[in-house]
Motif scaffolding. Structure first.
Motif, PDB file in Angstrom:
ATOM      1  N   LYS A 172       0.452  -1.196  -0.231  1.00  0.00           N
ATOM      2  CA  LYS A 172       0.052  -0.099   0.628  1.00  0.00           C
ATOM      3  C   LYS A 172       0.590   1.548   0.189  1.00  0.00           C
ATOM      4  O   LYS A 172       0.815   1.997  -0.554  1.00  0.00           O
ATOM      5  CB  LYS A 172      -0.978  -0.201   1.138  1.00  0.00           C
ATOM      6  N   GLU A 173       2.100   1.260   0.880  1.00  0.00           N
ATOM      7  CA  GLU A 173       2.780   2.039   1.065  1.00  0.00           C
ATOM      8  C   GLU A 173       3.375   2.209  -0.354  1.00  0.00           C
ATOM      9  O   GLU A 173       3.859   3.408  -0.846  1.00  0.00           O
ATOM     10  CB  GLU A 173       3.588   2.225   1.924  1.00  0.00           C
ATOM     11  N   GLU A 175       2.385   1.764  -3.605  1.00  0.00           N
ATOM     12  CA  GLU A 175       1.571   2.471  -3.978  1.00  0.00           C
ATOM     13  C   GLU A 175       1.183   0.926  -5.395  1.00  0.00           C
ATOM     14  O   GLU A 175       0.989   1.157  -6.506  1.00  0.00           O
ATOM     15  CB  GLU A 175       1.141   3.613  -5.129  1.00  0.00           C
ATOM     16  N   LEU A 176       1.669  -0.054  -5.009  1.00  0.00           N
ATOM     17  CA  LEU A 176       1.191  -1.673  -5.434  1.00  0.00           C
ATOM     18  C   LEU A 176       0.477  -2.405  -5.190  1.00  0.00           C
ATOM     19  O   LEU A 176      -0.231  -3.015  -4.190  1.00  0.00           O
ATOM     20  CB  LEU A 176       2.595  -1.779  -5.244  1.00  0.00           C
ATOM     21  N   GLN A 177      -0.390  -2.426  -6.375  1.00  0.00           N
ATOM     22  CA  GLN A 177      -1.139  -3.463  -6.047  1.00  0.00           C
ATOM     23  C   GLN A 177      -1.122  -5.062  -6.318  1.00  0.00           C
ATOM     24  O   GLN A 177      -0.563  -5.308  -7.091  1.00  0.00           O
ATOM     25  CB  GLN A 177      -2.850  -3.304  -7.348  1.00  0.00           C
ATOM     26  N   GLN A 259       8.974  -4.539  -9.509  1.00  0.00           N
ATOM     27  CA  GLN A 259       8.425  -4.539  -8.517  1.00  0.00           C
ATOM     28  C   GLN A 259       7.909  -5.717  -7.791  1.00  0.00           C
ATOM     29  O   GLN A 259       8.211  -4.804  -6.710  1.00  0.00           O
ATOM     30  CB  GLN A 259       6.370  -4.839  -9.382  1.00  0.00           C
TER      31      GLN A 259
END
Length: 271
Positions: A172-173, A175-177, A259
């Protein structure tokens, strides 16, 4: 593998790596790039370590990497051993035993997996919440070594709830789904049939693969805290009606490596 052989491997490695690792990492197909981020590396080929099996799968470098990552002392397996390679379960989990004996009390285990959940897509990362052992074998069968763990270990929380929370919070921090779900272990080396994938879905699996579960069982047996991450490299058989190929596994792993590295590095910092 006997306790004596585990200790022989441990003693060999201790002479080459003076500091005890805090975190052990097993890096699956195409995911060994994380070990390239380790600082002050000491690299030891599996073939040089007493009693170690040898990795035979394309995309696996077959070496241990010691060093520092995000301020933590780590030991990483670039490539693992699989049941389908002809090793017995005790050989498959042997490196986990050795890494624990070296001092690692935490395990980050990664894999390439086929997506069963139709809400997934190739390139997704899935935090493993639980697993299903559909190989009908177990690395703890046989004599139990009480020095390693109890005869009947509890698998209620094989994947640490604390570590899962850290992983979800980290995603979440940055911003990764990210997905979460249940991983089903089958022996391989064939990819699953469409009918087998339907069974996996019916039984509650979100992803299928040919690794991870034996290592996690042995880690839990030794009271290690575990975090598992699957890279969904392809959709499982019958979902997209296209042939499956290991080349796709490697290509997808390569595509999402940035990622994967960002997520895992930030997780390790908090473990």
């Amino acid at each position: 593998m006997s306790l004596k052989k585990i200790m022989e491997s441990k003693e060999y490695l201790e002479k080459r790596f003076k500091k005890s690792p805090e975190i052990a990492m097993i890096l699956g197909s195409g995911l060994g790039v994380l070990a390239d981020e380790i600082k002050d590396k000491i690299i030891i080929k599996y073939e040089d370590i007493p009693n170690f099996p040898k990795s035979t799968v394309k995309g696996h470098k077959g070496q241990l990497v010691f060093g520092e990552l995000m301020g933590k002392k780590v030991i990483a397996m670039q490539g693992r051993f699989h049941y389908y390679e002809g090793y017995d379960m005790k050989q498959v989990v042997f490196p986990v035993r050795v890494m624990n004996m070296l001092g690692a009390k935490k395990l980050l285990v990664t894999n390439a997996a086929g997506g069963v959940n139709k809400n997934f897509k190739p390139g997704d990362l899935m935090i493993i919440e639980d697993h299903i052992n559909f190989a009908f074998n177990n690395p703890l069968i046989g004599k139990n070594h009480n020095d390693l763990g109890p005869r009947f270990p509890d698998m209620s929380h094989a994947y640490s709830a604390d570590f899962i929370d850290i992983a979800l919070e980290t995603a979440k921090e940055i911003e990764l789904q990210i997905k979460k779900g249940t991983y089903m272990f089958l022996t391989g080396p064939t990819y699953e049939t469409p009918a087998e994938v339907k069974v996996a879905s019916y039984l509650g699996a979100d992803a299928v693969g040919m690794s991870t579960v034996p290592e996690v069982i042995s880690a839990v047996h030794m009271k290690m805290k575990v975090l598992g991450i699957s890279c969904i490299t392809n959709m499982a058989a019958g979902i997209l009606d296209k042939p499956l190929d290991h080349k796709e596994v490697i290509e997808t792993s390569e595509r999402i490596k940035d990622q994967f590295i960002m997520l895992t590095k930030n997780i390790i910092k908090k473990l």
